[in-house]
Scaffold this motif. Sequence first.
Motif, PDB file in Angstrom:
ATOM      1  N   ILE A 198      52.701  67.129  36.786  1.00 45.13           N
ATOM      2  CA  ILE A 198      53.515  65.832  37.024  1.00 45.13           C
ATOM      3  C   ILE A 198      52.758  65.717  38.756  1.00 45.13           C
ATOM      4  N   PHE A 199      52.501  64.368  38.905  1.00 52.76           N
ATOM      5  CA  PHE A 199      51.699  64.261  40.418  1.00 52.76           C
ATOM      6  C   PHE A 199      52.759  63.599  41.329  1.00 52.76           C
ATOM      7  N   VAL A 200      53.880  63.093  40.922  1.00 50.00           N
ATOM      8  CA  VAL A 200      54.830  62.373  41.471  1.00 50.00           C
ATOM      9  C   VAL A 200      56.032  62.686  40.934  1.00 50.00           C
ATOM     10  N   VAL A 201      56.991  63.062  41.895  1.00 51.07           N
ATOM     11  CA  VAL A 201      58.481  63.161  41.746  1.00 51.07           C
ATOM     12  C   VAL A 201      59.301  62.272  42.578  1.00 51.07           C
ATOM     13  N   GLY A 202      59.951  61.263  42.015  1.00 56.04           N
ATOM     14  CA  GLY A 202      60.704  59.981  42.660  1.00 56.04           C
ATOM     15  C   GLY A 202      59.825  58.650  42.420  1.00 56.04           C
ATOM     16  N   ASP A 203      60.485  57.886  43.273  1.00 55.70           N
ATOM     17  CA  ASP A 203      59.994  56.495  43.101  1.00 55.70           C
ATOM     18  C   ASP A 203      58.990  55.807  43.935  1.00 55.70           C
ATOM     19  N   GLU A 204      58.600  57.006  44.849  1.00 58.06           N
ATOM     20  CA  GLU A 204      57.433  56.535  46.124  1.00 58.06           C
ATOM     21  C   GLU A 204      56.381  57.388  45.670  1.00 58.06           C
ATOM     22  N   VAL A 205      54.957  57.153  45.820  1.00 56.17           N
ATOM     23  CA  VAL A 205      53.719  57.977  45.916  1.00 56.17           C
ATOM     24  C   VAL A 205      53.308  58.081  47.252  1.00 56.17           C
ATOM     25  N   PRO A 206      53.276  59.498  47.765  1.00 53.95           N
ATOM     26  CA  PRO A 206      52.796  59.575  49.008  1.00 53.95           C
ATOM     27  C   PRO A 206      51.354  58.839  49.318  1.00 53.95           C
ATOM     28  N   ALA A 207      51.011  58.470  50.508  1.00 52.09           N
ATOM     29  CA  ALA A 207      49.842  57.874  50.777  1.00 52.09           C
ATOM     30  C   ALA A 207      48.659  58.918  50.444  1.00 52.09           C
ATOM     31  N   TRP A 208      48.655  60.288  50.758  1.00 49.57           N
ATOM     32  CA  TRP A 208      47.647  61.051  50.421  1.00 49.57           C
ATOM     33  C   TRP A 208      47.517  61.177  48.719  1.00 49.57           C
ATOM     34  N   ARG A 230      61.179  60.342  37.576  1.00 45.47           N
ATOM     35  CA  ARG A 230      61.682  59.686  38.322  1.00 45.47           C
ATOM     36  C   ARG A 230      63.221  59.583  37.948  1.00 45.47           C
ATOM     37  N   GLY A 231      64.118  59.115  38.836  1.00 45.41           N
ATOM     38  CA  GLY A 231      65.424  59.029  38.450  1.00 45.41           C
ATOM     39  C   GLY A 231      66.452  60.071  38.953  1.00 45.41           C
ATOM     40  N   GLY A 232      67.485  60.491  38.711  1.00 44.56           N
ATOM     41  CA  GLY A 232      68.360  61.610  38.835  1.00 44.56           C
ATOM     42  C   GLY A 232      67.942  62.924  38.047  1.00 44.56           C
ATOM     43  N   PHE A 258      56.550  68.467  46.295  1.00 45.41           N
ATOM     44  CA  PHE A 258      57.913  68.316  45.586  1.00 45.41           C
ATOM     45  C   PHE A 258      58.378  69.430  45.017  1.00 45.41           C
ATOM     46  N   ILE A 259      58.198  70.894  45.670  1.00 43.54           N
ATOM     47  CA  ILE A 259      58.662  71.992  45.121  1.00 43.54           C
ATOM     48  C   ILE A 259      60.107  72.049  45.221  1.00 43.54           C
ATOM     49  N   GLU A 260      60.727  71.657  46.141  1.00 44.09           N
ATOM     50  CA  GLU A 260      62.287  71.414  46.595  1.00 44.09           C
ATOM     51  C   GLU A 260      62.675  70.341  45.709  1.00 44.09           C
ATOM     52  N   GLU A 261      62.287  69.276  45.724  1.00 46.97           N
ATOM     53  CA  GLU A 261      62.717  68.016  44.657  1.00 46.97           C
ATOM     54  C   GLU A 261      62.745  68.428  43.255  1.00 46.97           C
ATOM     55  N   PHE A 262      61.926  69.333  43.129  1.00 44.72           N
ATOM     56  CA  PHE A 262      61.847  69.420  41.412  1.00 44.72           C
ATOM     57  C   PHE A 262      62.745  70.676  41.198  1.00 44.72           C
ATOM     58  N   ALA A 263      63.195  71.758  42.223  1.00 45.48           N
ATOM     59  CA  ALA A 263      63.663  72.706  41.820  1.00 45.48           C
ATOM     60  C   ALA A 263      64.902  72.605  41.234  1.00 45.48           C
ATOM     61  N   PRO A 264      65.951  71.546  41.018  1.00 41.36           N
ATOM     62  CA  PRO A 264      67.159  71.376  40.328  1.00 41.36           C
ATOM     63  C   PRO A 264      66.649  71.416  38.686  1.00 41.36           C
ATOM     64  N   LEU A 265      65.630  70.763  38.449  1.00 44.97           N
ATOM     65  CA  LEU A 265      65.152  70.906  37.143  1.00 44.97           C
ATOM     66  C   LEU A 265      64.802  72.405  36.608  1.00 44.97           C
ATOM     67  N   VAL A 266      64.143  73.114  37.341  1.00 43.69           N
ATOM     68  CA  VAL A 266      63.820  74.127  37.159  1.00 43.69           C
ATOM     69  C   VAL A 266      65.043  75.221  36.899  1.00 43.69           C
TER      70      VAL A 266
END
Length: 272
Positions: A198-208, A230-232, A258-266
Motif C-alpha cells: 500500500i503506497f497511500v493511507v488516507g485521502d491525500e498523497v504526500p508530494a514526495w 482510505r476511509g475510517g 503511514f506506520i501510525e495511521e495503519f496501526a489500528p488495522l494491524v
Amino acid sequence: MTAFRFGVVAAAQQGGARWRDTARRAEELGYSTLLSPDNLHIPTPTAALATAAAVTDRLRVGSFVLASPLRTARAAAWEAHSLTTLTEGRFELGLGTGLPSMREQAEELGLPYGSAGERLDAISATIDHVRRLDGEAHTHTPVMVAAGGPRARRLAAAKADIVTLAGGVLTPRDEFAAHVEELRSAADGRELELAMNIFVVGDEVPAWMRGFIQADAQALIENDSLTMLRGGVDDMAAELERRRAELGVSYVSVNSAFIEEFAPLVARLSGT
C-alpha cells in the motif's frame, strides 16, 4: 482463509538511532515484518536488517526487494542465508528485477544490467543458491518475488513462498484478479502467500509520494487503485477483507510514513 499479517517498508537513511527506533516501534505496534528497499543511495538492506533484528525480539525482517542487477546471484544468496542464520530464521528474502533507473547503479558496481529475461534468470539462480545453502544448514529462507509480468509470475509460482502482486498504480482490480488466477494455475497446488504493498493511507498523497508513483489522489480514487487505502478503520478493514476474499491477499505492507495511521488495522486484523 490465510491469516493476515502486516509489514512496514522503511529505509535506514536517517541514521542508526532513527532506524533502531523504527524497528522497535514496528514491533510494538504488532507489525510482522520490517522491510527495507535496495539501491545504492541508502544503506545496504542486509546491514540495516541485521541491525533491526538485533534490537527486536519477534520482528521479522525482509528485503523489499533485493534488485537482481546490483549483485550476482551467488552473492545475493550468501547475504540472504547469512541473515537467516544470524537472525535465527527471522529473515525473508524479497527479490525483484529492479527499476530501470538501476542501470546506472549496476554500471557503477561493474555489473551488467541485463535484459528483462536475464534479470529474471538471476532471480531464479539466486533462489536455487539459497535453497542449496539452506539445505546444508537445515534452515529455510522464505523467498518473496515481486511479480509484475507473466514470466515473473510463472517463476514465482514455481519457486517462491510469497508473491507480491506488482503492477502499475492504476492497474484495475479485475486485472489483478486475472494475475492471481494465472499464479494459482501455474503453482499447480503449491501454497503461496500473496502480498500487496500500500503506497497511500488516507485521502491525500504526500508530494514526495506523488512524485514517486506519478499519480495524484484523484487519479487513484477514479481508478479504484489498490495501492490506496482510505476511509475510517471500519472501511479500510472491510476493504482488506475484500481483497483477501477476492484475491487471496493476506500479507499487506505499508510505507513507514503511514506506520501510525495503519496501526489500528494491524491491531484489529493481525492473525485473523
